[in-house]
Design an enzyme around this catalytic site. Structure first.
Site, PDB file in Angstrom:
ATOM      1  CE  LYS A  78       7.161 -22.988 -32.548  1.00 19.21           C
ATOM      2  NZ  LYS A  78       5.814 -22.686 -33.168  1.00 19.21           N
ATOM      3  CB  SER A 158       6.094 -19.708 -36.053  1.00 15.94           C
ATOM      4  OG  SER A 158       5.463 -20.635 -35.030  1.00 15.94           O
ATOM      5  CB  SER A 182       2.718 -22.266 -36.506  1.00 13.82           C
ATOM      6  OG  SER A 182       2.832 -20.734 -36.880  1.00 13.82           O
TER       7      SER A 182
END
EC number: 6.3.5.7
Length: 493
Positions: A78, A158, A182
């Protein structure tokens, strides 16, 4: 034969050990898949040269009999984790061109254990979002589609890039972060498994901060076993992070075979929210039945302050964000927009560099921390946070071993469907997940079925602090009962 990029992480690990294929071959298979899947926009940047170099090192280690725990396994990172010498953006224009001179603790531990880096994964800007639509580098598209529809869907957020990449076989697993859901929400939206560990289980050093008292790193993968393997490498004490807790890292993978016989599972009555779709309720009931059939006792519990969790979260998190994001000013790194003077440069840089949702949360945070409203909002929200934590403590003290809830209030929605809605409607996606972060507890989302339109739905298990092992055991029980959810045909290839 199964394509190399479609193996589970555990299968790939075993295949590499048996020398059925090389680390370079499986890395190349994933790089080819990434190239074919550009329509998904899961990666902000791929790192093929680095991936193949790391794979070659892994092949040498395997040949010498020196294989490490994750030797040769290709992962996505990420783009909130600092990666030395690789563009790190947090999904924001304000970090355009930023290449850290250091590596995050979590990613460095993955490389220490032999994993191979495929690239940096897309996300909502500064991890602020539930749909991956706020990224400055374009929306990530879910690999899932509703039956009979071409409407592009969100992968959740997210960590939408992480979830989409794992679901679409663009990596064996991915790092992610969870501030209010998330990891768990995008995992539920994409038919993958995601665990948010106990606060302090994984180091936050080198992870770009959103809300420091809530942020926690964790993995997303295609199976419970794969998540357990990854968390074993990601977790551990780090003296550079004052919130990192010095506790032993258990063998999470071994825990998946424990079963749930003798455990007591709580069903919180407050999670039966108004307007919950009938199929979510049925799935929740089915999950309870699966655990009961496997030997667990299931009983209703009360978490009375649940109703206040979402508003309290959306005070605490923006307050911390407004402080954390004050450091982005165009002086040392990232975007710089000139102004008439230094103050003008700050204003111009932040105005151009931050997106709309980030600006909204900075403004909310600044407002609730201001002199006239600090006691009325921020202090009250922190008091609610304490009461939420006490609710969970009371439940566990009464003999509850884990708590079962839905992971999300719905399946994935379409790109742009929430664009004209009140922002609060988007925030409601976190209604089942924020309590876990507010209390600092571990939570895991596991795929449990499909909705009427063929989209994945997930169940969430919430555990005692630093008892991820029980979560893995219960999640494996649900995975065994539900069966693996197969991704539909690759429409993007």
């Amino acid at each position: 034969m199964t394509a190399l990029n479609e193996l589970t992480l555990a299968e790939a690990r075993d295949g590499l050990k048996a020398k059925d294929f090389s680390a370079r071959e499986i890395a190349q298979a994933h790089l080819d898949a990434i190239e074919r899947a550009k329509a998904l926009n899961a990666y902000i940047v791929a790192t093929p040269d680095r991936a193949l170099k790391m794979a070659d090192v892994s092949d040498e280690k395997i040949a010498k009999g020196e294989a490490r725990p994750l030797e040769g396994l290709p992962l996505g990172i990420k783009d909130l984790f600092a990666t030395q010498g690789v563009h790190t953006t947090a999904g924001s224009k304000i970090l355009e061109g930023f290449e850290p001179h250091y590596e995050s603790n979590v990613s460095s531990q993955l490389w220490r254990d032999g994993a191979v880096m495929l690239g940096k994964l897309n996300l909502d800007e500064f991890a602020m979002g539930s749909s991956n639509e706020t990224s400055a580098y374009g929306k990530t598209i879910s690999p899932w589609r509703r039956q009979g529809s071409d409407t592009p869907l969100v992968p959740g957020g997210s960590s939408g890039g992480s979830a989409a990449a794992v679901a679409a076989h663009l990596c064996l697993g991915a790092t992610a972060t969870d501030t209010g859901g998330s990891i768990r929400q995008p995992a539920a939206f994409t038919g993958t498994v995601g665990i948010k560990p106990t606060y302090g289980r994984c180091s936050r050093w080198g992870i770009i901060a959103y809300a420091s008292s809530l942020d926690q790193a964790g993995p997303i993968a295609r199976t419970v076993q794969d998540c357990a393997i990854l968390l074993g490498s990601m977790a551990g004490h780090d003296p550079r992070d004052t919130t990192s807790v010095d506790v032993p890292v258990p063998d999470f993978e071994a825990a998946i075979t424990r079963g749930v016989k003798g455990l007591t599972i709580g069903i919180p009555k407050e999670y039966r929210v108004e307007g919950m779709p009938a199929e979510i309720q049925r799935l929740w009931d089915q999950g309870a039945d699966w655990l009961r059939e496997a030997g667990a006792t299931v009983r209703e519990i009360s978490l009375p302050h649940t109703q206040y969790a979402l508003p309290a979260y959306y005070i605490v998190a923006p307050a911390e964000a407004s402080s954390n994001l004050a450091r982005y000013d165009g002086v040392r790194y990232g975007l710089r927009v000139p102004g008439r003077d230094i103050a003008g440069m700050y204003e111009n840089t932040r105005a151009a560099g931050f997106g709309r949702e980030v600006k909204r949360r900075i403004m909310i945070g600044t407002y609730v921390l201001s002199a006239g409203y600090y006691d009325a909002y921020y202090v009250r929200a922190q008091k609610i946070r304490t009461l939420i934590k006490r609710d969970f403590e009371a439940a566990y003290a009464s003999g509850i071993d884990a708590i079962l809830t839905p992971a999300t209030p719905s399946a994935a929605f379409g790109i742009g469907e929430m664009a004209s809605a009140d922002p609060v409607e988007m925030y409601l996606n976190d209604v089942f997940t924020v309590t876990v972060n507010m209390a600092g507890l571990p939570g895991i989302s596991v795929p449990a079925g499909l909705d009427a339109q063929g989209l994945p739905l997930g169940l969430q298990l919430i555990g005692r602090p630093f008892d991820e092992e029980t979560l893995f055991a219960a999640a494996q029980t649900i995975e065994n009962a539900a069966g693996r959810i197969s991704l539909p045909k690759a429409w993007w290839a």
